[in-house]
Structure formats: C-alpha cells, structure tokens
Design an enzyme around this catalytic site. Structure first.
Site, short mmCIF file in Angstrom:
data_model
loop_
_atom_site.label_atom_id
_atom_site.label_comp_id
_atom_site.label_asym_id
_atom_site.label_seq_id
_atom_site.Cartn_x
_atom_site.Cartn_y
_atom_site.Cartn_z
N HIS A 4 -6.68 -6.54 0.06
CA HIS A 4 -5.73 -5.46 -0.21
C HIS A 4 -4.44 -5.88 0.45
O HIS A 4 -4.42 -6.24 1.62
CB HIS A 4 -6.24 -4.16 0.38
CG HIS A 4 -5.22 -3.05 0.37
ND1 HIS A 4 -4.66 -2.59 -0.79
CD2 HIS A 4 -4.64 -2.34 1.38
CE1 HIS A 4 -3.81 -1.63 -0.50
NE2 HIS A 4 -3.77 -1.46 0.81
N SER A 11 0.83 -1.20 0.00
CA SER A 11 0.00 0.00 0.00
C SER A 11 0.87 1.26 0.00
O SER A 11 1.73 1.39 -0.88
CB SER A 11 -0.95 -0.05 1.20
OG SER A 11 -2.01 0.85 1.05
N ASP A 44 -8.49 -4.25 -6.57
CA ASP A 44 -8.07 -3.70 -5.29
C ASP A 44 -8.78 -2.37 -5.07
O ASP A 44 -8.66 -1.45 -5.88
CB ASP A 44 -6.55 -3.52 -5.28
CG ASP A 44 -5.99 -3.07 -3.95
OD1 ASP A 44 -6.77 -2.63 -3.08
OD2 ASP A 44 -4.77 -3.14 -3.77
#
Length: 535
Positions: free
Chosen positions: A465, A210, A436
């Site tokens: 995710h 991320s 995602d």
C-alpha cells in the site's frame, strides 16, 4: 445496556451543544490567514544533518483567522541545486489520517536520483492535533491496551465493544470539544496553504499517499492556482463515504489474505502449514481460537495477545507483503514447535500500541465528522454480517475500529469532503494498484475521472500500500520524470502506464534472535511506509 445508553446520551449532549462543522463553502475567501513565521533550526538528526525543523502558528478555525492559534511541527531538507535549477517546495503526507510526515523528506529524497531530489525543498509536517504538533490530542491513552475484547460478534463481545466505542467518543468530546470539529481534511488542506504562505512561495508541489490523496485533491480544489505539480499514490475515491470505503477495504483485505495463504501453501516445505490455501487459512483460525482460551504474553509490550491482538498483527500483511514470511513463521512456530516468541515479536513489530492512542483521535475526527454515519447498531449488525459472509478475515476488526463514528458528536453532511472537479489544476499524476487492500482500485479510477488531464499509472497486482519507492522502476521512473520536468506517461488509454508488481518474497522461516525480546526492546517495521495509510 443501561451504561451504554448513558454513554450515548453523554456524547449526544456534548455534541448537541458543540457540534457544528463550518461547511467549506461558508468559509471566508482565501486570504491571509494570519499564520506565523517559520524559524528554521537544525533538527539535530545525526542521520540527516541537513534536516531543519520549525513550528508554525496557524488558526484553529479558519472562519475566525484571528482567534485561537495552534502549532504545526514541520521539517525540511533544503534544495542543494543551484538556485536557477530549484523547483520549490514539495509538501509530503503519508496518510492516516493523522500520520506524521516528518520521516518523509529524508526517506523519499533518498529514493530518487539526486539530480532531481536536489532541486526541491522537501517539506514534512505533522497534521494538526497529532504527533509533535501542538496540542497533541489524546482521548484515552489506554484505548488500545492489550488484551482487548474479541472482534468476532459470535463470541458475545459486541456489548463490550459498543460501550468501549461510545466511551471513547464521549471522552474525546469531553476533553477536546474546542478542537475536534476543526480536524477535517479541509482544515488540514488550509493548513497546507498556511505553510505555503509561510514559505513565501506562490506555488507548491505535493506528494500524498493514502488519505494524503484526499488531502492533496482537497487542497487542489480549494487552491488550484497554488499547485505546481501533484502526485497521488494509493487513492481514496473522492465520492465514496468513509463507511462504504471500509466495506471495500474488507473485501480487498480478504483477497490479500487469500493471496498470503496461497503463497504460504506453496512453501509447505518451509512452514508445514498445508499444501493448499484452504488448509493454511484453517491453521490461522486454529491459532486464533487457541488464543481465546490461552492468550500469550505480549512482552516487551504490556498485556497479553488474544484474538484481537492476533488479528491486528496479521491484517498488516495487506499493506506490505514483505511481512508474509514473518506471518507464516508465527503460525508455523505456534503449531509445529509450540513456540510463541515469533508471535510476540510480530505483535511488537506490527500491532503493539504506543504510549497513547496515537493518531486515532485524528482518524476519527476526520472520518466520523466528514460523513453521516449510520447511528443504529441494528443496521451495523445486519449490514456488516453480510460483508463478513464474503470477507471474514477483516470485517469485524475494521468495524470495531470505526465504531466510535456511531457515537461521534460532530457528524455532519459532507461539509468536510469537497466535490473534486480538478478545475484549474495542472495535470496530476496518479498511482494505484489493482489489489491495494487499504485504498481499493475503485478509488484510483474515480479520482482519475474526477481530475481532467490526470494520468493514471496502474500496478497490476498487489504488493504494497503506497506503491512508490520500493524499487519498482516502472513506477518510480514515472514519478522521477514528472518531478524532473513535468513529463507524464505517454499512454493514450484510460490507464497511461501499466506496471507489474514486485516478485513475491522468498519463503524463509524467520528464526528469533536470542535478544529479540529483551526488556525495553522496541521493534519496528523495516520500511517506514509499512505503518502509514488509511486503515
């Protein structure tokens, strides 16, 4: 409105005096940062006795490396392979911005074959200003207390949210003006190089998920000669603004919510919420509307669950589809059994705030500072209404979460986000899912284009995710091979390997246990990754 203007003026005045994020290009050339030394001692972790902890002094401002110092909290799980087979440290970051990486050494090393895991020193750390690093920045410990104003602008709460967001930005500036301008991705990347220096190694390995992908690519741009191997999982695009990134999120969260509704409709015999996705979504909004009239107790968390807390409980399904059975149970229990216990359990598991505002200061300090955000509420109102017309599930939730950037006193140009070219980097391994919600697919494509020699592994569908370490052999085996000896997927196309998603979870009614809501109970997701990543 008069109060809001006063708050805006306060933030602007503080920012006018103190704003000034040093552009990365004007910082001194990488040299000895004067970082402290690492003294490792046992973390006294009963589950992982070998885990060691340390604090590291680093400069607050790398333009003045001999000035004020702050501390980073680190831990490591040392390599156990013979020294001749050891491959050095691998630094780990789960995203956020600002989430703790201290859970990662034990977790990730336990998810790959031990003949590979044993060859690395696994290094977790808390980013500057967060968690157990010192100081821990807190702007308003009660910002997320329930019950908060309704997110939906049609309910007349915009003024309340504007005042709340402006006050948060002003409180941050009032208490942390000396720190906030130094919490960008570039600052955190330079911290990583201070860690490298303190470890006494020429090169590091890195895994980031991320926002950690932005951190890793920024480190690679600043210090390419110090990168040995790098893995980026669920990728933030290197060129998109944070404001535009949030709009992509809104649209992808809508897709994942639609997928949840379709999955629930197939299980009507379990949840009794309708046999088509449209009916399931109508039931979701029926519950939200009921909570506007009659919020329910959030116990053991304080306060009440209204529409804002309800939305926060559900958007996490876009991060982790193993939450879907509990989410469907919440709706079913409320509508068919008049039972609010599953809602309270889900809220405490997924959305209840901690003791303070957590990593929210770091989130804002990174995202608000690194771009020029729109300052005009009329622009936001018009622009976000257009997004809401096609993605109503998440748009206004996401908008108000980011609204402090409208008032943040340290907005810059793009000083905090470097242009990523990959020059001098070894091949980087990229992982990205097509569905995602938090870091949409476009980000993986853009990063692959920005990093010559990188290899892109794509999961065709949605489930999690941060898609590694969930038992998907197609994905995890590529990661393991790369860490083992640098091997990369052999595919020659733009996508080097395509993997299927995990199968949908089994539809089960999640019956509350008698002790689920006893006083003082702390409920948490079963997967540590569930709470990490760019919101």
């Amino acid at each position: 409105m008069r109060r809001l203007r006063a708050l805006m003026a306060s933030a602007a005045a503080i920012g006018g005096v103190l704003a000034g994020v040093t552009p990365a290009a004007s910082l001194p050339a990488p040299g000895n940062t004067g970082q402290g030394k690492l003294t490792w001692s046992s973390c006294n972790d009963a589950a992982t006795p070998a885990l060691q902890c340390a604090m590291l002094d680093v400069p607050l401002d790398y333009a003045h490396p001999n000035g004020t110092r702050i501390k980073l909290k680190l831990n490591r799980l040392p390599a156990t392979a013979p020294r001749s087979k050891q491959q050095g440290p691998i630094l780990l970051n789960p995203g956020g911005p600002g989430d703790s990486g201290l859970w990662m050494p034990a977790y990730i090393s336990g998810k790959i074959p031990q003949d590979v895991a044993s060859t690395y020193d696994w290094i977790g750390f808390d980013p500057r200003g967060t968690n157990a690093s010192e100081p821990h920045v807190t702007c308003d410990a009660h910002y997320f207390d329930a019950e908060r104003p309704d997110y939906q602008v049609s309910k007349g709460t915009s003024q309340a949210w504007l005042e709340k967001s402006a006050k948060y930005a002003a409180d941050c500036a009032a208490h942390w003006s000396w720190f906030l301008p130094h919490m960008t991705t570039v600052d955190n990347a330079r911290d990583m190089d201070s860690i490298r220096r303190a470890l006494g190694t020429q090169k590091i390995n890195f895994y980031g998920g991320s926002w950690g992908t932005s951190l890793g690519s920024t480190y690679g741009q600043l210090f390419p000669s110090h990168v040995r191997r790098m893995v980026l999982d669920s990728i933030v695009g290197p060129t998109i603004s944070w404001y535009d990134h949030n709009i992509l999120q809104d649209k992808e969260h809508q897709r994942r919510f639609d997928a949840f509704a379709a999955w629930t409709a197939k299980a009507d015999s379990v949840y009794h919420l309708g046999t088509d996705a449209a009916t399931v979504k109508q039931k979701y909004y029926q519950v939200e509307d009921a909570l506007r009239t009659a919020p329910v107790a959030a116990a053991p968390a304080p306060g009440r669950i209204g529409p804002a807390e309800f939305e926060d409980t559900f958007y996490g399904g876009g991060y982790n589809f193993l939450r879907w059975p509990r989410m469907a149970t919440v709706l079913s229990a409320y509508l068919t059994r008049h039972d609010t216990r599953p809602l309270a359990i889900a809220y405490n598991s997924y959305a209840a705030p901690g003791a303070d505002d957590g990593t929210f200061p770091a989130y804002n300090a990174v995202q608000c500072t690194e771009n020029n955000w729109p300052r005009d509420w009329e622009f936001w109102k018009k622009d976000q209404a257009e997004v809401d017309a096609v993605a109503p599930f998440y748009t206004y939730n996401n908008m108000w979460y980011n609204a402090a950037c409208m008032f943040w006193p340290y907005q810059g140009d793009r000083a905090g986000r470097l242009k990523i070219t990959g020059k001098g980097l070894p091949p980087v391994l990229l992982f990205q899912a097509t569905e995602d919600a938090a870091t949409p697919y476009e980000g993986g494509v853009a990063m692959h284009k920005a990093l010559p020699g990188s290899k892109l592994v794509v999961q065709n569908g949605g489930s999690f995710h941060e898609i590694l370490f969930h038992g998907n052999a197609c994905l995890d085996d590529a990661f393991t091979a790369y860490l083992r000896d640098g091997s990369l997927p052999s595919g020659k196309g733009f996508v080097a390997r395509t993997c299927a998603p995990e199968p949908d979870p089994a539809p089960v009614y999640v019956t509350p246990s008698p002790t689920s809501l006893t006083a003082g109970t702390t409920l948490a997701p079963t997967d540590p990754q569930a709470v990490h990543g760019v919101r």
